[in-house]
Design a protein around this motif. Sequence first.
Motif, PDB file in Angstrom:
ATOM      1  N   MET A 168      92.404  46.598  57.968  1.00  0.00           N
ATOM      2  CA  MET A 168      93.215  45.388  57.924  1.00  0.00           C
ATOM      3  C   MET A 168      92.393  44.192  57.446  1.00  0.00           C
ATOM      4  O   MET A 168      92.896  43.310  56.759  1.00  0.00           O
ATOM      5  CB  MET A 168      93.807  45.109  59.310  1.00  0.00           C
ATOM      6  CG  MET A 168      94.800  46.151  59.781  1.00  0.00           C
ATOM      7  SD  MET A 168      96.178  46.388  58.626  1.00  0.00           S
ATOM      8  CE  MET A 168      96.979  44.788  58.744  1.00  0.00           C
ATOM      9  N   GLU A 169      91.110  44.182  57.800  1.00  0.00           N
ATOM     10  CA  GLU A 169      90.236  43.115  57.321  1.00  0.00           C
ATOM     11  C   GLU A 169      90.076  43.187  55.805  1.00  0.00           C
ATOM     12  O   GLU A 169      90.100  42.166  55.109  1.00  0.00           O
ATOM     13  CB  GLU A 169      88.869  43.220  57.997  1.00  0.00           C
ATOM     14  CG  GLU A 169      87.922  42.088  57.621  1.00  0.00           C
ATOM     15  CD  GLU A 169      86.520  42.326  58.135  1.00  0.00           C
ATOM     16  OE1 GLU A 169      86.006  41.471  58.882  1.00  0.00           O
ATOM     17  OE2 GLU A 169      85.925  43.363  57.777  1.00  0.00           O
ATOM     18  N   ASN A 173      92.263  44.434  53.731  1.00  0.00           N
ATOM     19  CA  ASN A 173      93.528  44.043  53.132  1.00  0.00           C
ATOM     20  C   ASN A 173      93.758  42.534  53.160  1.00  0.00           C
ATOM     21  O   ASN A 173      94.202  41.952  52.157  1.00  0.00           O
ATOM     22  CB  ASN A 173      94.695  44.739  53.842  1.00  0.00           C
ATOM     23  CG  ASN A 173      94.924  46.148  53.334  1.00  0.00           C
ATOM     24  OD1 ASN A 173      95.335  47.026  54.078  1.00  0.00           O
ATOM     25  ND2 ASN A 173      94.668  46.401  52.068  1.00  0.00           N
ATOM     26  N   THR A 174      93.464  41.915  54.294  1.00  0.00           N
ATOM     27  CA  THR A 174      93.781  40.493  54.450  1.00  0.00           C
ATOM     28  C   THR A 174      92.690  39.588  53.876  1.00  0.00           C
ATOM     29  O   THR A 174      92.931  38.814  52.939  1.00  0.00           O
ATOM     30  CB  THR A 174      93.999  40.160  55.931  1.00  0.00           C
ATOM     31  OG1 THR A 174      92.853  40.583  56.702  1.00  0.00           O
ATOM     32  CG2 THR A 174      95.234  40.863  56.463  1.00  0.00           C
ATOM     33  N   ILE A 175      91.474  39.699  54.411  1.00  0.00           N
ATOM     34  CA  ILE A 175      90.386  38.815  53.977  1.00  0.00           C
ATOM     35  C   ILE A 175      89.874  39.204  52.598  1.00  0.00           C
ATOM     36  O   ILE A 175      89.456  38.342  51.814  1.00  0.00           O
ATOM     37  CB  ILE A 175      89.238  38.832  55.003  1.00  0.00           C
ATOM     38  CG1 ILE A 175      89.744  38.364  56.373  1.00  0.00           C
ATOM     39  CG2 ILE A 175      88.082  37.956  54.551  1.00  0.00           C
ATOM     40  CD1 ILE A 175      88.691  38.388  57.459  1.00  0.00           C
ATOM     41  N   LEU A 235      94.540  39.800  50.300  1.00  0.00           N
ATOM     42  CA  LEU A 235      95.748  38.980  50.421  1.00  0.00           C
ATOM     43  C   LEU A 235      95.448  37.482  50.399  1.00  0.00           C
ATOM     44  O   LEU A 235      96.067  36.722  49.650  1.00  0.00           O
ATOM     45  CB  LEU A 235      96.511  39.353  51.694  1.00  0.00           C
ATOM     46  CG  LEU A 235      97.225  40.702  51.676  1.00  0.00           C
ATOM     47  CD1 LEU A 235      97.901  40.964  53.020  1.00  0.00           C
ATOM     48  CD2 LEU A 235      98.258  40.750  50.549  1.00  0.00           C
ATOM     49  N   ILE A 236      94.505  37.051  51.216  1.00  0.00           N
ATOM     50  CA  ILE A 236      94.167  35.624  51.257  1.00  0.00           C
ATOM     51  C   ILE A 236      93.590  35.155  49.924  1.00  0.00           C
ATOM     52  O   ILE A 236      94.044  34.134  49.374  1.00  0.00           O
ATOM     53  CB  ILE A 236      93.211  35.330  52.421  1.00  0.00           C
ATOM     54  CG1 ILE A 236      93.916  35.583  53.765  1.00  0.00           C
ATOM     55  CG2 ILE A 236      92.706  33.887  52.361  1.00  0.00           C
ATOM     56  CD1 ILE A 236      93.029  35.398  54.974  1.00  0.00           C
ATOM     57  N   CYS A 250      96.387  34.958  47.220  1.00  0.00           N
ATOM     58  CA  CYS A 250      97.314  33.843  47.441  1.00  0.00           C
ATOM     59  C   CYS A 250      96.694  32.519  46.984  1.00  0.00           C
ATOM     60  O   CYS A 250      97.348  31.697  46.325  1.00  0.00           O
ATOM     61  CB  CYS A 250      97.709  33.758  48.918  1.00  0.00           C
ATOM     62  SG  CYS A 250      98.803  35.082  49.471  1.00  0.00           S
ATOM     63  N   ASN A 263      94.312  48.264  47.329  1.00  0.00           N
ATOM     64  CA  ASN A 263      94.633  47.723  48.649  1.00  0.00           C
ATOM     65  C   ASN A 263      95.896  48.345  49.228  1.00  0.00           C
ATOM     66  O   ASN A 263      96.023  48.464  50.447  1.00  0.00           O
ATOM     67  CB  ASN A 263      94.765  46.199  48.562  1.00  0.00           C
ATOM     68  CG  ASN A 263      93.431  45.500  48.609  1.00  0.00           C
ATOM     69  OD1 ASN A 263      92.920  45.174  49.677  1.00  0.00           O
ATOM     70  ND2 ASN A 263      92.839  45.269  47.439  1.00  0.00           N
TER      71      ASN A 263
END
Length: 354
Positions: free
Chosen positions: A193-194, A196-198, A201-202, A205, A248
């Motif tokens: 999840m880290e 994917n997000t950090i 995704l972040i 964006c 991802n």
Amino acid sequence: MTEALTDTTAEYAYDEDDFICNKTDIQEFGNIFLPVFYMAVFALGLTGNLMVLCAIAKEGSKKNITDIYLLNLAISDLLFVISLPFWAAKRVRGWTLGTAACKAVSSLFYIGFFGGMFFITVISIDRYLAIVRATYSLNSRTAKHGLLITCGVWAGAVLVSVPHFVFLQLIENDCFPVLPEELGNIWPVFCNMELNTIGFLIPVCIICYCYCGIVKTLLSCKNQKKTRAVKLILVVVVVFFLFWCPYNVLIFLETLRYYEFFTTCDQIKLFDYAMHLTETIAFSHCCLNPLIYAFAAEKFRKYLSYICLRYCPFLRFCGPCSRYQVTSLTSYAETVVTSNVTLNTSDQDGSVFV
């Protein structure tokens, strides 16, 4: 990325279904394909990013904030690609360098990965400030501020990388994470999840927001070069998304494997082959960073031609190269901001330099 650390496509061991499913054919394919791919990315990434480092180093004390970010992006990519020959050797003969080397190489891999993502994001923000908030950023976009931001980015890259190599141990000639029983599947799910997000995704964006603002500003400028500028920006965004999004998505699906999302051997094999493919595409992006963020700048091209002509005189007879026969060059970084697309804030007409 997970392929670099295990003989399967997952960073951590899965449930019993994975061991029941015979994946010998996938492992044999990976043992042939991945070492070749890793070494190709290593050669291309090392060459391109070293050229960026050399070009920026030639600027001496004249480095500006863009130079600093490009320099550190190249360093991040170098850390990433330097680890690949070790993973290639591991695929061929197993891990033979011990636990300390296992953790060290893994740390280079992940710090380089996160560092590259973060510096691409920072470069996007810097371009946004230089074009959309040009007046506001005149005093903030300084070399001193760039160094402070760089230190923060590296600290963040190290921090978010720690969970991915802290539990690694050498087990039967392989580099595997040995997790405490109380962590169970929580830790690998957290790591994915880290990523994917950090790690995606972040950044994506922020990059999309910045470049949307830049495109909007460029379209409002009365300049004939704005069309090319917008195209270059779209290339940066689209390439980043196409190279990293599929990988991802597979990391997210890998997380679902811990909850028995894949129930048949065919599904598991299909996932493994897809991971090989998407990993190949994603890792190749570090080879494109020099092309996207530096090599396309005209002054950088002139610098490379100048170096080639200086050390390879026979190239003077090359038609395309001969037009770059110059005796001195100003800082290529003056036009690198916004990846060859910078707004000259000192010009009242807001001309775009490409």
